[in-house]
Motif scaffolding. Structure first.
Motif, short mmCIF file in Angstrom:
data_model
loop_
_atom_site.label_atom_id
_atom_site.label_comp_id
_atom_site.label_asym_id
_atom_site.label_seq_id
_atom_site.Cartn_x
_atom_site.Cartn_y
_atom_site.Cartn_z
N CYS A 1 1.10 3.48 2.30
CA CYS A 1 1.07 3.72 3.06
C CYS A 1 2.62 2.98 3.94
CB CYS A 1 0.15 3.64 4.21
SG CYS A 1 0.05 1.89 4.62
N CYS B 1 -2.90 0.40 7.11
CA CYS B 1 -4.77 2.14 6.71
C CYS B 1 -5.39 1.64 7.20
CB CYS B 1 -3.41 3.10 6.05
SG CYS B 1 -4.20 2.28 4.35
N SER C 1 -6.66 0.53 4.26
CA SER C 1 -7.56 0.93 3.19
C SER C 1 -8.52 -0.50 2.94
CB SER C 1 -7.25 2.01 2.22
OG SER C 1 -5.82 1.37 1.38
N CYS D 1 -5.65 -3.41 3.66
CA CYS D 1 -4.36 -2.78 4.31
C CYS D 1 -3.97 -3.50 5.44
CB CYS D 1 -4.16 -1.38 4.11
SG CYS D 1 -2.45 -0.95 4.07
N CYS E 1 0.98 -1.24 -0.18
CA CYS E 1 0.14 0.15 0.01
C CYS E 1 0.78 0.87 0.26
CB CYS E 1 -0.56 -0.10 1.43
SG CYS E 1 -2.09 1.09 1.65
ZN LIG Z 1 -2.04 1.02 3.94
#
Ligand SMILES: [Zn+2]
Length: 151
Positions: free
Chosen positions: A36, A54, A56, A51, A34
């Motif tokens: 992040c 985070c 998502s 993820c 990801c």
């Molecule tokens: Zn993430």
């Protein structure tokens, strides 16, 4: 000897179940990592990945021809293989028998595959392998709005 030879045995080996198919769809469209720096993992029982950091979520079939289809992905992959080996000249009647689905379902699957592979096999590289063709199908209706795989 044709290098792109691929039949039902190869299909069963590479794509034994819907999970294997979904992993393939994910990998064709998204990065495992990801933005992040977390990692996407499958949410068990759902056609989604999340993820680890985070949280998502990504539904890899969104925007593909498999989206909103109640037909298992393995059957879709099987249909693409039948289309691949028939070199495009496949009938819905044939697919109905091969997949053991209704004529209506077979017709829908076939028309969607034809739609995303216009001119197949004429306009395609004849050394195209089956996994390459599946990747082409997956990417076909994928618009530019989503995060692209960085290579
Ligand atoms: Zn993430």
């Amino acid at each position: 000897m044709k290098s792109s030879r691929y039949g039902i045995s190869s299909l069963r080996k590479q794509f034994p179940d819907d999970d294997a198919c979904l992993e393939f769809v994910f990998n064709a469209l998204y990065d495992r990592r990801c933005s992040c720096s977390g990692m996407f993992r499958r949410i068990p029982g759902r056609r989604q990945f999340q993820c680890s950091k985070c949280r998502s979520q990504v539904a890899p079939t969104t925007g593909t021809i498999f989206h909103k289809s109640g037909t298992p992905l393995v059957l879709w992959f099987h249909a693409i293989l039948a289309f691949f080996n028939a070199k495009g000249t496949l009938s819905a009647k044939q697919l109905e028998r091969d997949l053991e689905v209704t004529y209506k379902c077979a017709w829908r699957i076939l028309s969607l595959i034809r739609k995303v592979l216009p001119g197949f096999p004429r306009l395609y590289d004849h050394n195209l392998s089956y996994p390459d063709l599946v990747t082409t199908v997956i990417k076909a209706r994928h618009g530019g709005t989503r995060r692209r795989k960085v290579s």
